[in-house]
Design an enzyme around this catalytic site. Sequence first.
Site, PDB file in Angstrom:
ATOM      1  CG  HIS A  38      -4.594   6.978   0.647  1.00 53.76           C
ATOM      2  ND1 HIS A  38      -4.097   6.535   1.834  1.00 53.76           N
ATOM      3  CD2 HIS A  38      -5.170   5.919   0.047  1.00 53.76           C
ATOM      4  CE1 HIS A  38      -4.363   5.251   1.957  1.00 53.76           C
ATOM      5  NE2 HIS A  38      -5.010   4.863   0.879  1.00 53.76           N
TER       6      HIS A  38
ATOM      7  CG  ASP B  90       1.558 -17.143  11.143  1.00 53.09           C
ATOM      8  OD1 ASP B  90       0.750 -16.470  10.474  1.00 53.09           O
ATOM      9  OD2 ASP B  90       1.351 -18.324  11.469  1.00 53.09           O
TER      10      ASP B  90
ATOM     11  CD  GLU C 153      -3.046   0.966   2.244  1.00 52.53           C
ATOM     12  OE1 GLU C 153      -3.398  -0.154   2.668  1.00 52.53           O
ATOM     13  OE2 GLU C 153      -3.488   2.033   2.692  1.00 52.53           O
TER      14      GLU C 153
HETATM   15  C1  MEV Z   1      -6.120   2.670   4.909  1.00 54.69           C
HETATM   16  O1  MEV Z   1      -5.300   1.605   4.527  1.00 54.69           O
HETATM   17  C2  MEV Z   1      -6.186   2.785   6.408  1.00 54.69           C
HETATM   18  C3  MEV Z   1      -7.139   3.858   6.950  1.00 54.69           C
HETATM   19  O2  MEV Z   1      -8.435   3.650   6.427  1.00 54.69           O
HETATM   20  C4  MEV Z   1      -7.106   3.701   8.458  1.00 54.69           C
HETATM   21  C5  MEV Z   1      -8.144   4.546   9.171  1.00 54.69           C
HETATM   22  O3  MEV Z   1      -9.194   4.863   8.583  1.00 54.69           O
HETATM   23  O4  MEV Z   1      -7.884   4.862  10.346  1.00 54.69           O
HETATM   24  C6  MEV Z   1      -6.712   5.214   6.512  1.00 54.69           C
END
Ligand code: MEV
Length: 438
Positions: free
Chosen positions: A393, A296, A85
């Site tokens: 993001h 794991d 990610e």
């Molecule tokens: C995305 O991989 C993770 C989030 O959705 C976590 C959250 O909402 O706290 C950004």
Amino acid sequence: MITPVEGFSKLSKDEKIDWIAKNYTHDTAETIRTIKRYWNSDEKLQKLHDEFIENTLTNYYLPLGIAPNFLINDKLYAIPMAIEESSVVAAASKAAKFWLHKGGFKTTVLNTEKIGQVHFVYKGDKEKLQKYFDLIKPKLLSDTLAITKNMEKRGGGITNIELRDKTKKLDDYYQLHCTFETMDAMGANFINSCLEQFAQTFKTEAKGFSSFSDEEKNIEIVMSILSNYVPNCLVRAEVSCPISELNVSETLSSEAFAEKMVRAVEIAKIEPHRAVTHNKGIMNGIDAVVLATGNDFRAVEAGVHAYAAKDGHYTSLTHAHVKNGVFTFWIEIPLALGTVGGLTSLHPLVKLALEILGKPSAKDLMQIVAVAGLAQNFAAVRSLVTTGIQEGHMKMHLLNILNQLEATASEKEALIEHFKKNTVTHSAVVAAFDAIRK
Ligand code: MEV
């Protein structure tokens, strides 16, 4: 029509690849090329990977990144993370930097107990079963001496065996509930070997217990297996600072930010839909380090989520409060990890990850992993309550979109510059890319 295959595991690697390519893909030649592109030219290394599992065709790459500047109990770590990610490593690094000059992360291992159970069926008098158990318990322990010898030398071993009556929930169902200390090993093989020996001794010796009737002598072992629910293998990680030092946003005061963080955690505490996503963000950090260190992640995931539901409803794994002008944010989480055994000495990148972490003990690793989870959660919730998650993001995702569009190096450079000042959305990137190409 595809027919079932016999003896697939006995085919050579090339035969397996041919079979899958011909039967399940459109372009046999292209499939074979794709699979082989990921082979390692170092044949010894490739063979090592081939032998980790059955029916290996090729390698499946994940990026291995580093999140530097993690100050944990006054020691500086660079944390290796294996994850696909885009924004996770960046978010971890940002949180590490944020806390670096505010005292860093403080961690404590609360306990390290591992659990395994022999599940069995007994039809008979409960008192007699208890007497039998009390009598046989020393033999259960002595029969495992060959298995426990090395673990005991390292300071671990079996810490207790209890007989548990579960017949209120399921007719005739009992357990040997066993606890273990496995030191730096995750301990799955050790625990399961002990349990299988307990089961065998328990069943066999019952035949000679004179108080048992014939039916009572016939104890049926259903299964013997460790539990991935380890609520007493617990670690705590914490950050805190005076509210005045929070200073994260031009549009939000430090007080308002602290309050919003606490409110966001409170929401995750009472609302399972939010709690699952909140905890998913924590697991972004945890899984990435667990994977990089050859542990794991399925076991960790299962145990962590069970812990999040331990009080009867699924809730947040992190906590936050403001007291006397100080903001505190912490996590308490069960983590059964190992730094010896398993992949740790086999996989060259796992060995490297552990070296980068300073050859941690299992307890050290529990603390590092908990910190990665806490940092990730701090970064995610911080974005959520300030700019929103998409800004960071999508910035990180920009390169993925540009790679999908097959942008050249100079196009990428120009578009990255362009999107420093513009909002990244998929359509905006495509439009900007088309404009450059024209
Ligand atoms: C995305 O991989 C993770 C989030 O959705 C976590 C959250 O909402 O706290 C950004």
